[in-house]
Design an enzyme around this catalytic site. Structure first.
Site, PDB file in Angstrom:
ATOM      1  N   CYS A  77     -20.479  33.070  43.813  1.00 44.38           N
ATOM      2  CA  CYS A  77     -19.342  32.221  43.447  1.00 44.38           C
ATOM      3  C   CYS A  77     -18.225  32.334  44.493  1.00 44.38           C
ATOM      4  O   CYS A  77     -18.373  31.895  45.623  1.00 44.38           O
ATOM      5  CB  CYS A  77     -18.870  32.596  42.037  1.00 44.38           C
ATOM      6  SG  CYS A  77     -17.513  31.601  41.380  1.00 44.38           S
ATOM      7  N   HIS A 135     -23.220  27.478  35.979  1.00 41.05           N
ATOM      8  CA  HIS A 135     -22.551  28.245  37.020  1.00 41.05           C
ATOM      9  C   HIS A 135     -22.078  29.583  36.445  1.00 41.05           C
ATOM     10  O   HIS A 135     -21.438  29.631  35.402  1.00 41.05           O
ATOM     11  CB  HIS A 135     -21.351  27.439  37.530  1.00 41.05           C
ATOM     12  CG  HIS A 135     -20.587  28.116  38.607  1.00 41.05           C
ATOM     13  ND1 HIS A 135     -20.696  27.758  39.941  1.00 41.05           N
ATOM     14  CD2 HIS A 135     -19.680  29.121  38.571  1.00 41.05           C
ATOM     15  CE1 HIS A 135     -19.889  28.512  40.661  1.00 41.05           C
ATOM     16  NE2 HIS A 135     -19.267  29.355  39.855  1.00 41.05           N
ATOM     17  N   ASP A 157     -23.599  22.772  37.092  1.00 38.35           N
ATOM     18  CA  ASP A 157     -22.663  23.422  38.007  1.00 38.35           C
ATOM     19  C   ASP A 157     -21.753  22.363  38.611  1.00 38.35           C
ATOM     20  O   ASP A 157     -22.155  21.618  39.512  1.00 38.35           O
ATOM     21  CB  ASP A 157     -23.425  24.165  39.105  1.00 38.35           C
ATOM     22  CG  ASP A 157     -22.538  25.071  39.938  1.00 38.35           C
ATOM     23  OD1 ASP A 157     -21.315  24.857  39.967  1.00 38.35           O
ATOM     24  OD2 ASP A 157     -23.079  26.002  40.568  1.00 38.35           O
TER      25      ASP A 157
END
Length: 253
Positions: free
Chosen positions: A140, A218, A186
């Protein structure tokens, strides 16, 4: 201007299910930056150590989920160092505060990372030396920093999971094999961005691998709900694949 291939932090980046376990690593300081380190119990059979530079999501390397993930890599014979570019101020310390200002915290954290990552990477090289295989993983928030190191001659390969803030410039600058671990849902790295990334990698004749998991969002690589089989399996398979990716290119170096 470099085009965007993964967007900024989204609401998914700020949510988590805390995992349970007892961390095996410890806290050290590298180049003045707090660092989580987890090492194998036995030396590498090849005699050449593999060191993973772990660039965490916004929950930081000392969050229990991240510690357990790093410990998993150590259990597979890899030494892991996780940089705390939040300097003891990860996002989960603020999530119960209704007045928490995400944008201010994000701006501060980005500046801290910008200033600390280069000297930390140099400190890692000084600590472990040159007779070592280095790889990086970016989760991330950490993906751009993994790509930054991938643009140097330091690494054997790199891997990212549900990246944010990825640009075409960063992708094109990478010199090493890349693994992308992706979620079906996502908003930061949707299918349209993912396909652009693949097109660029094909154009570059790069070595790459995509894994795309259905039924997850995500954040699954570190913050999946272990009580949900689909999420648990995706998280575990993501890291199993990354271990094999790292070992594949470390052994061929």
């Amino acid at each position: 201007m470099s085009s965007t291939l993964a967007g900024p932090l989204t609401d998914h980046c700020f949510t988590s299910v805390a995992h349970s376990g007892i961390p095996n690593g410890k806290s050290i300081t590298i180049a003045g930056v707090p660092t989580y380190i987890s090492a194998p119990q036995t030396p590498a059979t090849s005699g050449v150590e593999t060191v993973i530079l772990y660039f965490s999501d916004i929950f930081g390397p000392f969050y229990i989920n991240a510690q357990l993930v790093q410990d998993y890599y150590a259990s597979q014979g890899l030494t892991v160092v996780g940089i705390d570019y939040f300097f003891g101020d990860p996002v989960h310390l603020h999530l119960d505060n209704p007045e928490f200002d995400r944008s201010t915290w994000r701006a501060k954290s980005l500046e801290q990372a910008r200033a600390s990552v280069p000297k930390w990477v140099d400190g890692v090289k000084e600590m472990f030396g040159t007779n070592v295989n280095y790889c990086s993983i970016g989760i991330c928030f950490g993906a751009p920093y993994a790509f930054g190191v991938a643009a140097t001659d330091m690494l054997s390969c790199a891997a990212v999971a549900h990246p944010t803030s990825l640009t075409e410039e960063l992708l094109r600058a990478s010199k090493v094999p890349l693994l992308f671990s992706c979620a079906e849902t996502d908003t930061a790295f949707p299918a349209s961005f993912r396909r652009q990334v693949e097109d660029i990698l094909v154009e570059k004749k790069a070595t790459y691998y995509f894994q795309i998991f259905s039924g997850v969002s995500h954040g699954f690589a570190t913050r999946a709900n272990p009580e949900v089989e689909t999420e648990r399996w995706a998280k575990e398979e993501c890291h199993r694949a990354m271990v094999q990716w790292f070992k594949r290119f470390s052994s061929s170096k």
